[in-house]
Design an enzyme around this catalytic site. Structure first.
Site, PDB file in Angstrom:
ATOM      1  N   ARG A  11       0.820  -1.225   0.000  1.00 19.24           N
ATOM      2  CA  ARG A  11       0.000   0.000   0.000  1.00 19.24           C
ATOM      3  C   ARG A  11       0.844   1.260   0.000  1.00 19.24           C
ATOM      4  O   ARG A  11       0.325   2.361  -0.149  1.00 19.24           O
ATOM      5  CB  ARG A  11      -0.935   0.005   1.207  1.00 19.24           C
ATOM      6  N   CYS A  12       2.154   1.125   0.152  1.00 21.30           N
ATOM      7  CA  CYS A  12       3.064   2.275   0.227  1.00 21.30           C
ATOM      8  C   CYS A  12       3.687   2.536  -1.145  1.00 21.30           C
ATOM      9  O   CYS A  12       4.284   1.640  -1.745  1.00 21.30           O
ATOM     10  CB  CYS A  12       4.161   1.979   1.250  1.00 21.30           C
ATOM     11  N   SER A  13       3.562   3.757  -1.639  1.00 23.50           N
ATOM     12  CA  SER A  13       4.088   4.081  -2.967  1.00 23.50           C
ATOM     13  C   SER A  13       5.608   3.931  -3.033  1.00 23.50           C
ATOM     14  O   SER A  13       6.142   3.437  -4.025  1.00 23.50           O
ATOM     15  CB  SER A  13       3.670   5.487  -3.396  1.00 23.50           C
TER      16      SER A  13
END
Length: 114
Positions: A11-13
């Site tokens: 979920r972390c870019s």
């Protein structure tokens, strides 16, 4: 080149960008560290591989950091225990290769160990 491991949060870019950067450099073992939390020994090993203190691999801006009453001056043992218990506090992503590790912020910083 092989033997690359990433502590990854999909979920972390920054984590996704780092994974994309290293995928063409060999086999990558993906550890979704929020689901498969590192234990205290894993975290100590990561700090040692990066040559940093535990506080340097913590998300001190994470609301849970304050909710738990943690501070930047807490003992290494206390911070490591907090990360093992609450892996959301671990900065992400962390890439491991050849006995070394780097935090992928910015993603290109991991290239120096590959």
């Amino acid at each position: 080149m092989s033997g690359i491991t990433i502590w990854h949060n999909p979920r972390c870019s920054k984590s996704r960008q780092t994974l994309a950067l290293i995928e063409d450099r060999g086999t990558v073992q993906i550890r979704k560290y929020l689901d498969d939390a590192p234990n205290e020994d894993d975290i100590r090993s990561a700090c040692q591989a990066m040559g940093i203190a535990p506080i340097a691999m913590m998300r001190t801006g994470e609301p849970l950091f304050k909710e738990l009453g943690l501070s930047k001056t807490d003992s290494d043992d206390m911070l490591i225990k907090a990360m093992a218990t609450h892996p959301i506090l671990i900065e992400r992503p962390i890439v491991f290769h050849g006995g070394k590790a780097r935090i992928g912020r910015p993603p290109e910083s991991v290239l120096e160990i590959l």
